[in-house]
Design a protein around this motif. Structure first.
Motif, short mmCIF file in Angstrom:
data_model
loop_
_atom_site.label_atom_id
_atom_site.label_comp_id
_atom_site.label_asym_id
_atom_site.label_seq_id
_atom_site.Cartn_x
_atom_site.Cartn_y
_atom_site.Cartn_z
N ASN A 148 0.82 -1.21 0.00
CA ASN A 148 0.00 0.00 0.00
C ASN A 148 0.85 1.26 0.00
N ARG A 388 -11.07 10.43 3.95
CA ARG A 388 -12.37 10.58 4.63
C ARG A 388 -12.29 11.54 5.81
N ARG A 398 -9.25 16.71 -1.68
CA ARG A 398 -9.44 15.38 -2.23
C ARG A 398 -9.31 15.40 -3.75
N LEU A 402 -6.69 13.42 -6.03
CA LEU A 402 -7.15 12.51 -7.08
C LEU A 402 -6.60 12.91 -8.44
N GLU A 406 -4.65 10.01 -10.58
CA GLU A 406 -5.08 9.52 -11.89
C GLU A 406 -4.32 10.18 -13.05
N GLN A 511 -7.01 3.21 -10.95
CA GLN A 511 -7.74 3.58 -9.74
C GLN A 511 -9.16 3.02 -9.76
N GLN A 512 -9.76 2.93 -10.93
CA GLN A 512 -11.08 2.28 -11.04
C GLN A 512 -10.97 0.80 -10.67
N LEU A 514 -8.73 -0.49 -8.69
CA LEU A 514 -8.48 -0.56 -7.25
C LEU A 514 -9.80 -0.48 -6.48
N ARG A 515 -10.65 0.46 -6.87
CA ARG A 515 -11.95 0.59 -6.19
C ARG A 515 -12.81 -0.65 -6.41
N TYR A 516 -12.75 -1.20 -7.62
CA TYR A 516 -13.52 -2.40 -7.92
C TYR A 516 -13.04 -3.57 -7.06
N GLN A 518 -11.31 -3.50 -4.22
CA GLN A 518 -11.53 -3.27 -2.79
C GLN A 518 -13.01 -3.41 -2.42
N GLY A 519 -13.89 -3.27 -3.40
CA GLY A 519 -15.32 -3.44 -3.13
C GLY A 519 -15.82 -4.85 -3.37
#
Length: 756
Positions: A148, A388, A398, A402, A406, A511-512, A514-516, A518-519
């Motif tokens: 990380n 957050r 933020r 970002l 990206e 990054q998309q 990564l979010r996918y 992690q979800g």
């Protein structure tokens, strides 16, 4: 430059004095004609010495005023003389870099005056420090450990590279994982005028492991304490950064602050913007000792040469030992110890203006560090909540973060014109290879792709692998782009063993992904999947480069060379491990073939056995792979024999054969000249045959291709005549290379191609 600024201060002071002293004098004289707040006219009669109103006291006042007037006039004459001298000494031009002048507020005063300076503005020219020389090397140290943190470092580095105008030397204190990731990343990034050196963080553990630390950074959060010992002895100064930092300005501005250090000042730090060290956050809150609010160590300027002379190593160790007797452990890692040392030795600190470390943890005073966007210089996400965190302007911060997250890193490969750069062997070889290509060749873009260096980020997500005790483990190897992301969960459900994936993505798509990931509960539950990002560049899909990246970074002795569109049968992982032993793959050159089938249905009840698959084959629910469009690719598998086979059987190579195979990890790589659609697997199987691999079909193994929309590359192949011509040319050149490399035995490939 400092001399010029001092001269200009004198010039300004003299000018103001010349303007205002006479004015104030006359105001003073004139004020004497006011009584009780009202104007009282000075009539000629009243001004006469023999007037009745004229007294001895008036005479004395007049004489004293005349004396004062003469003194002021004499002072004015002196000032005029100094002014003329200053103007005659003023240079007609300035030496150095004219590209940018950096504004630097004084940083050693109290925090209130610092904030007042920021609100007043950052553009006072005489408050500026000399600009950093155009080609002066700026040294940056970062402690980085794990998967990380490696991702965080990339975003930090992007923000620095975006604004920088100077050569950079990054000193990375990294564990083995971070070193592997970042060494590959920077080697493939190939940014001009950037040098990277690594220092083994694992070797430094013994230096700080005796300090109990409750902070989430763990033992690595203490390693900034030993930089004087770790970094080269000839390195005099360095900027030390946390990985959760984002730059909003040129780092040279911060580097220029070193010129403001005086006396025994060796540490440049920003005041802590939370109330942590005030000890009033909760009942019985007992922080480490600190000077006032304390200092935050997310951004540090270190004068290494002076620190070494002061015996910094001994200083911080003695302080830590003493405080740990009562505190028992650190709460904020190295920051607690730095503050305890500063409490005892306040002369060590040069206090930086707080815009050099705007700390975005909850309940901080960070909003007092800036009035406008232009005031921001360094943003520090120093809360465990990271993006957050609660802050009035967090949405703006933020978005800024970002943006760099990206941002296309390829755009940061900017030359620093006028600055000599160290010879880079890889870059020189690349330029030589490209110069040998003919740009007028109609297939130039195909040939060029073979030499393109794609920025590569290994192990984008956390990876764990425990080697099997029997040395039979097999890794599934595949490559994909964003449009095949939906296959990942299904493959993970079908294959429980380790997986190595190369993903061809842009920075934003990474990054998309990564979010996918992690979800996804399925993906997050798997630690034995290695995701390697190969960043997009050029117009072709570098399919064989991706396969090579995934192959190179497996942790097992064997690998199953698959494609992302295929689902392996349930239990294939364990079946292949048994087959590896049964067929003595460790001591023989064998390629174990997993027969490939396909369905045209998007919703399929996946067969749980060979018998069920054969039934679906007979009913037309399944077909042998490419049965309708390219039978030659898999016909040599001999599906008729496979239907009844109960033991492995050998098949011979034939033209255009492209099965999916299990091989040892030392098998040859894929040929990079083949990009996009066509001949990428065929060429690899041909080379395996040339190296005398035996092709063995496994009787109880199968994989099924799932339907999807045609790829962009196959569309180009079908619609673009020049694409097909170039592919044919590359095939012929590959076959010629095979003949030269493998001799007479490779002539059969030319014959087979002519007969096909």
């Amino acid at each position: 430059m400092l001399g010029i600024c001092r001269g200009r201060r004198k010039f300004l002071a003299a000018s103001l004095t010349l303007l205002f002293v006479p004015a104030f004098t006359w105001i003073y004289l004139f004020s004497g004609s006011f009584e009780d707040g009202k104007a009282s006219s000075l009539s000629p009669i009243e001004s006469q010495p023999h007037s009745p109103h004229y007294t001895a006291s008036n005479q004395r006042e007049r004489e004293s005023l005349e004396i004062r007037m003469r003194e002021v006039e004499e002072e004015n004459q002196v000032l005029r003389k100094q002014l003329s001298l200053a103007q005659s000494r003023s240079p007609t031009h300035r030496r150095g870099n004219h590209s940018k002048t950096y504004s630097m507020e004084e940083g050693t005063g109290d925090s209130e005056s610092l904030r007042a300076g920021i609100v007043a503005g950052n553009s006072s020219e005489c408050g500026q420090q000399p600009a950093v020389e155009k080609c002066e090397m700026i040294h940056v140290a970062i402690v980085c450990a794990g998967y990380n943190a490696s991702r965080d470092v990339v975003t930090l580095v992007k923000s620095v590279l975006f604004h920088r105008r100077n050569p950079l030397h990054f000193h990375l204190i990294a564990d083995a994982i971070a070193k592997q990731i970042l060494a590959t990343l920077f080697q493939t990034w190939m940014v001009p005028a950037v040098r990277i050196d690594f220092y083994d963080a694992d070797e430094l553990k013994s230096e700080v492991s005796w300090i109990p630390n409750k902070h989430y950074s763990g033992i690595y959060g203490l390693m900034k304490l030993v930089l004087t010992k770790t970094l080269p002895s000839n390195l005099e100064r360095v900027i030390v950064l946390d990985t959760d930092i984002t730059f909003a300005t040129d780092i040279a501005e911060l580097w220029a602050v070193f010129h403001k250090f005086k006396g025994q000042q060796v540490l440049g730090l920003v005041e802590n913007q939370s109330d942590w060290y005030l000890g009033n956050l909760w009942k019985n809150h007992r922080p480490w000792p600190a000077l006032g609010r304390g200092y935050n160590t997310g951004v540090i300027l270190l004068l290494l040469d002076k620190l070494r002379k002061m015996k910094w190593e001994q200083m911080w160790r003695l302080t830590a030992e003493r405080e740990l007797m009562s505190m028992l452990s650190t709460s904020l890692a190295d920051q607690d110890i730095f503050n305890a040392v500063i409490k005892q030795n306040p002369f060590l600190v040069y206090q930086l203006p707080c815009f050099w470390n705007v700390q975005l943890s909850d309940h901080t005073r960070s909003e007092q560090c800036y009035r406008d966007v232009s005031d921001l210089k360094v943003i520090h996400w120093n809360s465990p909540k990271k993006l957050r965190v609660k802050n009035k302007h967090v949405e703006f911060f933020r978005n800024l973060y970002l943006t760099f997250l990206e941002y296309d890193g390829n755009l940061l490969r900017r030359e620093l014109f006028g600055c000599p750069s160290e010879a880079d062997v890889n870059s020189e070889n690349l330029q030589k290879q490209l110069s040998e290509l003919d740009e007028d060749d109609l297939c130039y873009e195909f040939r060029r792709e073979r030499f393109t260096v794609h920025r590569t980020h290994l192990y984008f997500l956390h990876y764990e692998y425990e080697p099997a005790s029997d040395s039979t483990d097999v890794t599934l190897v595949a490559q994909l782009s964003m449009d095949r992301l939906q296959m990942l969960e299904a493959i993970c459900k079908h294959w429980e063993g380790p997986i190595s994936l190369a993903l061809y993505l842009s920075d934003a798509e990474a990054q998309q992904f990564l979010r996918y990931a992690q979800g996804s509960e399925v993906l997050m539950s798997r630690r034995n999947v290695g995701y390697h990002i190969v960043y997009k560049e050029g117009q072709f899909y570098p399919v064989n480069l991706l396969r090579n990246v995934a192959m190179k970074h497996i942790s097992t002795p064997y690998m199953f060379l698959s494609d992302i569109d295929f689902l392996p049968m349930y239990g294939l992982y364990e079946y292949l491990r048994k087959s590896v032993i049964q067929l003595d793959l460790a001591n023989t050159k064998k390629a174990l073939i997993v027969p490939a089938f396909e369905t045209l249905r998007y919703r399929l009840s996946f067969p749980k056995s060979k018998a069920e698959l054969l039934s679906m084959l007979d009913m037309g629910t399944l077909f042998t792979f490419r049965y309708h469009v390219w039978t030659k690719g898999h016909a040599p598998t001999n599906f008729a024999k496979w239907r009844t086979a109960t033991t492995p059987y050998q098949v011979e190579w034939e033209a255009d054969f492209e099965p999916y195979v299990v091989v040892r990890r030392d098998c040859p790589e894929y040929d990079r000249r083949f990009v996009g659609f066509g001949w990428n697997k065929v060429a690899h199987i041909m080379e395996l045959d040339a190296q005398e691999y035996e092709f063995i079909v496994l009787p109880n193994a199968y994989m099924i291709h799932m339907p999807h929309a045609p790829s962009f590359d196959i569309t180009k192949f079908r619609s673009n005549k020049q694409y097909r011509i170039c592919l044919k040319t590359l095939k012929e050149e590959f076959q010629q290379d095979m003949s030269r490399h493998y001799g007479f035995a490779a002539l059969k490939y030319l014959t087979a191609e002519n007969n096909s």
